[in-house]
Design an enzyme around this catalytic site. Structure first.
Site, PDB file in Angstrom:
ATOM      1  N   ASN A  39       0.835  -1.188   0.000  1.00  0.00           N
ATOM      2  CA  ASN A  39       0.000   0.000   0.000  1.00  0.00           C
ATOM      3  C   ASN A  39       0.879   1.249   0.000  1.00  0.00           C
ATOM      4  O   ASN A  39       1.961   1.273   0.573  1.00  0.00           O
ATOM      5  CB  ASN A  39      -1.006  -0.002   1.165  1.00  0.00           C
ATOM      6  CG  ASN A  39      -0.388  -0.102   2.534  1.00  0.00           C
ATOM      7  OD1 ASN A  39       0.533  -0.875   2.769  1.00  0.00           O
ATOM      8  ND2 ASN A  39      -0.917   0.671   3.468  1.00  0.00           N
ATOM      9  N   GLU A  41       0.169   5.219   0.685  1.00  0.00           N
ATOM     10  CA  GLU A  41      -0.795   6.241   1.104  1.00  0.00           C
ATOM     11  C   GLU A  41      -0.449   7.600   0.508  1.00  0.00           C
ATOM     12  O   GLU A  41       0.666   7.827   0.026  1.00  0.00           O
ATOM     13  CB  GLU A  41      -0.814   6.344   2.630  1.00  0.00           C
ATOM     14  CG  GLU A  41      -1.356   5.112   3.298  1.00  0.00           C
ATOM     15  CD  GLU A  41      -1.404   5.215   4.811  1.00  0.00           C
ATOM     16  OE1 GLU A  41      -2.016   4.325   5.419  1.00  0.00           O
ATOM     17  OE2 GLU A  41      -0.825   6.161   5.391  1.00  0.00           O
ATOM     18  N   CYS A  50      -3.810   0.517  -2.967  1.00  0.00           N
ATOM     19  CA  CYS A  50      -3.796  -0.711  -2.167  1.00  0.00           C
ATOM     20  C   CYS A  50      -2.692  -1.655  -2.631  1.00  0.00           C
ATOM     21  O   CYS A  50      -2.267  -1.617  -3.789  1.00  0.00           O
ATOM     22  CB  CYS A  50      -5.137  -1.420  -2.283  1.00  0.00           C
ATOM     23  SG  CYS A  50      -6.535  -0.507  -1.610  1.00  0.00           S
ATOM     24  N   GLU A  52      -2.887  -4.888  -3.159  1.00  0.00           N
ATOM     25  CA  GLU A  52      -3.363  -5.802  -4.191  1.00  0.00           C
ATOM     26  C   GLU A  52      -3.322  -5.137  -5.565  1.00  0.00           C
ATOM     27  O   GLU A  52      -2.909  -5.751  -6.554  1.00  0.00           O
ATOM     28  CB  GLU A  52      -4.797  -6.270  -3.894  1.00  0.00           C
ATOM     29  CG  GLU A  52      -4.939  -7.011  -2.588  1.00  0.00           C
ATOM     30  CD  GLU A  52      -5.213  -6.110  -1.384  1.00  0.00           C
ATOM     31  OE1 GLU A  52      -5.707  -6.634  -0.373  1.00  0.00           O
ATOM     32  OE2 GLU A  52      -4.925  -4.894  -1.431  1.00  0.00           O
ATOM     33  N   CYS A  83     -10.132  -4.775   0.097  1.00  0.00           N
ATOM     34  CA  CYS A  83     -11.268  -3.854   0.032  1.00  0.00           C
ATOM     35  C   CYS A  83     -12.155  -4.228  -1.162  1.00  0.00           C
ATOM     36  O   CYS A  83     -11.771  -5.062  -1.998  1.00  0.00           O
ATOM     37  CB  CYS A  83     -10.781  -2.405  -0.087  1.00  0.00           C
ATOM     38  SG  CYS A  83     -10.087  -1.986  -1.704  1.00  0.00           S
ATOM     39  N   CYS A  86     -10.499  -3.738  -4.605  1.00  0.00           N
ATOM     40  CA  CYS A  86      -9.472  -4.743  -4.897  1.00  0.00           C
ATOM     41  C   CYS A  86     -10.092  -6.112  -5.149  1.00  0.00           C
ATOM     42  O   CYS A  86      -9.567  -6.906  -5.925  1.00  0.00           O
ATOM     43  CB  CYS A  86      -8.430  -4.792  -3.791  1.00  0.00           C
ATOM     44  SG  CYS A  86      -7.301  -3.386  -3.888  1.00  0.00           S
TER      45      CYS A  86
END
Length: 131
Positions: A39, A41, A50, A52, A83, A86
């Site tokens: 990830n 940010e 993310c 993934e 999420c 993803c």
């Protein structure tokens, strides 16, 4: 290196200065190659990426468009599922029965599949195109 080990190693590279919640993901392409993502940010929260999604992007950038196995790891009391976005991304490149291993740093695991994570996936058939 196992898929879970690859996810664990890349998790350490995550850029998570705001949440401090690092996630690592690894996907195996049809070729057997492992692609990793973590990830990333951003201070403008919705603009982050993310783990993934990063792993899938690496796979596609390498010329592959089908994943056959997924591993996701985070430092959490229980395994953290992808999420919603993803899950749809995994469904785009994986089959219904593609195995997904969710794990914690402490060793907890949960085995599932792309289809179990997203049973009502949106696909090309919804657009009138076979996919």
């Amino acid at each position: 290196m196992s898929l879970l080990d690859a996810a664990r190693a890349v998790r350490e590279m995550a850029y998570a200065p705001y949440s401090h919640f690092k996630v690592g993901a690894a996907v195996r392409g049809v070729s057997g190659a492992i692609y990793r993502g973590c990830n990333v940010e951003n201070v403008a929260y919705p603009e982050g990426t993310c783990a993934e999604a990063g792993a899938i992007a690496a796979m596609v950038a390498a010329g592959e468009t089908e994943l056959v196995e997924v591993a996701v790891i985070a430092d959490s009391p229980s395994p953290v599922p992808p999420c919603g976005g993803c899950r749809q991304k995994l469904a785009e490149f994986g089959r219904h029965d593609t195995p997904v291993l969710l794990a914690t740093l402490a060793g907890g695991t949960q085995a599932t599949t792309v289809g179990e994570l997203l049973p009502g996936r949106f696909d090309a058939n919804h657009m009138g195109r076979a996919g």
